[in-house]
Design a protein around this motif. Structure first.
Motif, short mmCIF file in Angstrom:
data_model
loop_
_atom_site.label_atom_id
_atom_site.label_comp_id
_atom_site.label_asym_id
_atom_site.label_seq_id
_atom_site.Cartn_x
_atom_site.Cartn_y
_atom_site.Cartn_z
N ALA A 19 0.83 -1.20 0.00
CA ALA A 19 0.00 0.00 0.00
C ALA A 19 0.87 1.26 0.00
CB ALA A 19 -0.92 -0.01 1.22
N TYR A 20 1.95 1.21 0.76
CA TYR A 20 2.83 2.38 0.82
C TYR A 20 3.51 2.62 -0.53
CZ TYR A 20 6.60 5.51 2.13
OH TYR A 20 7.48 6.56 2.19
N ILE A 21 3.93 1.52 -1.17
CA ILE A 21 4.57 1.66 -2.49
C ILE A 21 3.61 2.27 -3.49
CG2 ILE A 21 5.47 0.35 -4.45
CD1 ILE A 21 6.71 -1.59 -2.41
N LEU A 22 2.35 1.81 -3.47
CA LEU A 22 1.35 2.37 -4.39
C LEU A 22 1.09 3.84 -4.09
CD1 LEU A 22 -1.20 -0.59 -4.54
CD2 LEU A 22 0.43 0.11 -6.33
N GLU A 66 5.10 19.95 -16.29
CA GLU A 66 5.56 18.73 -16.94
C GLU A 66 6.84 18.25 -16.27
OE1 GLU A 66 6.04 19.21 -21.09
OE2 GLU A 66 3.95 19.78 -21.46
N ARG A 67 6.95 16.91 -16.13
CA ARG A 67 8.16 16.35 -15.53
C ARG A 67 9.21 16.12 -16.61
NH1 ARG A 67 7.39 11.27 -11.79
NH2 ARG A 67 6.67 10.35 -13.76
N ILE A 68 10.40 16.61 -16.37
CA ILE A 68 11.50 16.47 -17.32
C ILE A 68 12.01 15.04 -17.29
CG2 ILE A 68 13.83 17.25 -17.89
CD1 ILE A 68 13.11 19.95 -16.73
N GLN A 69 12.34 14.49 -18.43
CA GLN A 69 12.80 13.12 -18.53
C GLN A 69 14.05 12.90 -17.67
OE1 GLN A 69 13.35 11.86 -22.58
NE2 GLN A 69 11.41 12.73 -23.26
N GLU A 70 14.16 11.66 -17.16
CA GLU A 70 15.24 11.32 -16.23
C GLU A 70 16.62 11.59 -16.83
OE1 GLU A 70 16.56 10.09 -12.49
OE2 GLU A 70 14.48 10.29 -13.17
N GLN A 111 1.81 9.47 -5.36
CA GLN A 111 2.24 10.79 -4.93
C GLN A 111 3.32 11.35 -5.85
OE1 GLN A 111 4.52 11.03 -1.23
NE2 GLN A 111 3.18 12.69 -0.55
N ARG A 112 4.20 10.50 -6.32
CA ARG A 112 5.30 10.95 -7.18
C ARG A 112 4.82 11.29 -8.59
NH1 ARG A 112 11.22 7.96 -7.65
NH2 ARG A 112 12.18 9.48 -9.07
N ASN A 113 3.82 10.57 -9.07
CA ASN A 113 3.39 10.74 -10.46
C ASN A 113 2.16 11.64 -10.63
OD1 ASN A 113 5.41 8.99 -11.44
ND2 ASN A 113 4.15 7.20 -10.95
N ARG A 114 1.54 12.04 -9.54
CA ARG A 114 0.33 12.85 -9.66
C ARG A 114 0.67 14.19 -10.33
NH1 ARG A 114 0.50 16.78 -5.71
NH2 ARG A 114 1.99 16.37 -4.02
N PRO A 115 -0.28 14.79 -11.04
CA PRO A 115 -0.04 16.06 -11.73
C PRO A 115 0.35 17.17 -10.76
CG PRO A 115 -2.07 15.04 -12.51
CD PRO A 115 -1.64 14.27 -11.29
#
Length: 350
Positions: A201-204, A224-228, A209-213
């Motif tokens: 659950a924490y990983i999800l 927009e998130r800049i590519q790694e 949280q990391r990918n939300r807009p």
């Protein structure tokens, strides 16, 4: 002449590797925690079981922890190192060759249960099962005491048919202990399931949280998130070093309208790097050197050398090593019985 030179070179290389190999000297017969993964109380718990085994069945069983085999000049599999250490110490009775050694190389994440040559290959599969079911599952969680303690219990049961503390137990006492062990393992199973569910659950949640807009704090437009592979252009040198060392991973969010940028860091759970006292980045490595080994009568001394991979600051501190707990008076001597191993046993990793 060419053959002679080649032969001399080969001999010198072989001699160099041969002399580079070394083994630690034991401080006692039962628990030699050179890696300092056990507290004094935990050492005592394990030692009492091994002392009892020797007293009741005459079997020498020793537990050894080390930081790394590389510290002793060995760079390779754990099997030859464990066999060499076993024979160097002479674990077990010289006639029966019934000794046992549990060797744990913490930083290598490798372990082995080495058995005396008197067992032949009969104990290889049982020892492998013990490693896989009773020891390494706990090691993976960082619980070295529980894994070692459970492993010692299971090995003693395999060798004697009796659990520790039950050599003279009545039938009712054995039944009570069996019920307690079953309850403990059910508790472990429930805890493992709960941990897996909570961890999942924490990983999800963390992934969401990391990918939300993201919204720009200036004009509320979508960022927009800049590519790694392109975000290093926006990171500081220390942050780039953290990413290279895999201690922290960074995301860079960019507002196309006002050119605002937000940088967010995510620490890796199992990173071995700490925060540097000078630059503050998680780029600090450490190495421990034993200056004086502790004994049952005196404390020891170790030096911890710190080095930052970013700002290159270095410093050292010294720490006192607590005295070792005294072995039971029933230990039966201060040296092993001269036994040997021909490489029997099993190995594992975590």
């Amino acid at each position: 002449m060419r053959k002679l030179i080649s032969g001399i070179a080969t001999f010198l290389i072989w001699t160099t590797f041969a002399t580079a190999q070394s083994f630690p000297d034991y401080d006692e017969l039962f628990v030699n925690d050179f890696a300092f993964i056990l507290s004094s109380e935990e050492e005592t718990t394990i030692r009492e079981k091994l002392v009892e085994l020797r007293k009741e069945r005459g079997i020498e069983f020793t537990v050894v922890t080390i930081d790394s085999m590389f510290s002793y000049g060995h760079n390779g599999d754990i099997e030859p190192f464990a066999t060499g250490l076993f024979n160097e110490w002479g674990v077990g009775d010289a006639d029966r060759n019934d000794g046992v050694m549990m060797l744990i190389a913490v930083n290598d994440r490798l372990m082995r249960i080495e058995v005396g040559s008197g067992y032949g290959t009969d104990k290889n599969i049982p020892m492998k099962n013990i490693i896989d079911t009773s020891i390494t599952p706990h090691f993976k969680k960082g619980n070295y005491f529980k894994g070692t303690d459970r492993g010692v219990d299971s090995v003693i049961r395999e060798l004697t048919g009796v659990w520790p503390g039950e050599f003279d137990a009545t039938g009712s006492e054995k039944a009570f202990n069996a019920t307690k062990r079953t309850a403990d393992r059910i508790g472990d199973w429930i805890y493992a399931v709960w941990t897996a569910l909570a961890g999942g659950a924490y990983i999800l949640f963390r992934r969401w949280q990391r990918n939300r807009p993201r919204r720009c704090p200036n004009d509320r437009s979508k960022m927009e998130r800049i590519q790694e592979d392109l975000d290093d252009d926006y990171l500081e040198a220390g942050q780039i070093t953290e990413e290279r060392l895999k201690s922290v991973d960074y995301d860079v969010w960019h507002c196309m309208r006002c050119d605002h940028r937000t940088i967010e860091g995510y620490k890796h759970w199992f990173s071995g790097y700490g925060a540097c006292r000078s630059c503050g980045y998680k780029t600090l490595d450490s190495d421990t050197t034993i200056l004086e080994s502790s004994t049952t009568t005196s404390t020891g001394l170790k030096r911890i050398d710190y080095a930052c991979k970013h700002c290159h600051d270095t410093w050292s501190v010294k720490r006192v090593i607590p005295k070792k707990s005294s072995s039971s008076s029933s230990s039966g001597g201060s040296s092993f019985g001269g036994g040997s191993s021909s490489g029997g046993g099993a190995s594992g990793s975590w």
